[in-house]
Design an enzyme around this catalytic site. Structure first.
Site, PDB file in Angstrom:
ATOM      1  N   ASP A   1      38.958  82.948  -0.115  1.00  0.00           N
ATOM      2  CA  ASP A   1      39.483  83.981  -1.012  1.00  0.00           C
ATOM      3  C   ASP A   1      38.368  84.978  -1.300  1.00  0.00           C
ATOM      4  O   ASP A   1      37.191  84.616  -1.330  1.00  0.00           O
ATOM      5  CB  ASP A   1      39.977  83.362  -2.313  1.00  0.00           C
TER       6      ASP A   1
ATOM      7  N   ASP B   1      47.571  85.690   1.061  1.00  0.00           N
ATOM      8  CA  ASP B   1      48.265  85.501  -0.209  1.00  0.00           C
ATOM      9  C   ASP B   1      49.063  86.752  -0.581  1.00  0.00           C
ATOM     10  O   ASP B   1      50.195  86.669  -1.065  1.00  0.00           O
ATOM     11  CB  ASP B   1      47.276  85.206  -1.338  1.00  0.00           C
TER      12      ASP B   1
END
Length: 164
Positions: free
Chosen positions: A127, A145
């Site tokens: 991330d 995402d």
């Protein structure tokens, strides 16, 4: 019972969107790993409300089950494969002309495969997008995402649109 469209005429023609999402997700994660040391202390401020950083997510959304001991890697991988299979099946049944729904499914597939790739190769998801207001940070996330969320939002939007 309605006849299923041929593969060429089905929603599977939109799987190129999933491939594009996967490639963008993969390339951005490669850049992050190469350019930014891991950890919050190495974040790069892009805007007053947005940073780039490199963090590892061993769980799912919002780091759900991130400290579960490792079994969650396989659970989330199985879920991703199941969802991708189901969405591809639905795309196969849809005509290629159902643009919004096919794009929605393809975005979710591309995002799921992007995060699945991370889980299988690294054991965690990379991330790097960090939005915040002051010291209140939204959980970090990535392109995969984002594609999953946009795809889900488009499915909801499509459900409200007038059917012909």
């Amino acid at each position: 019972m309605s006849k299923m469209p041929s593969v060429k005429q089905s929603g599977l023609r939109w799987l190129w969107v999933a491939v594009v999402v996967f490639i963008i997700d993969y390339v951005t994660k490669l850049w992050v790993v190469a350019a930014i040391p891991m950890g919050w202390q190495h974040r790069i401020e892009v805007l007053p409300i947005f940073n780039l950083l490199y963090v590892r997510n061993y769980g799912a959304a919002f780091s759900f089950l991130s400290d579960a001991g490792g079994w969650q890697r396989w659970l989330f991988s199985l879920i991703a494969l199941s969802v991708c299979t189901l969405l591809a099946y639905w795309m196969r049944k849809l005509p290629a002309s159902s643009h919004l729904l096919n794009i929605s499914y393809a975005l979710i597939i591309g995002g799921a495969i992007g995060n699945l790739f991370d889980r299988l190769i690294h054991g965690f998801v990379i991330d790097f997008l960090d939005f915040h207001i002051g010291n209140n940070h939204w959980p970090s996330f990535n392109i995969a995402d984002s594609a999953i969320c946009i795809g889900a939002a488009l499915i909801i939007l499509e459900s409200f649109l007038k059917k012909e």
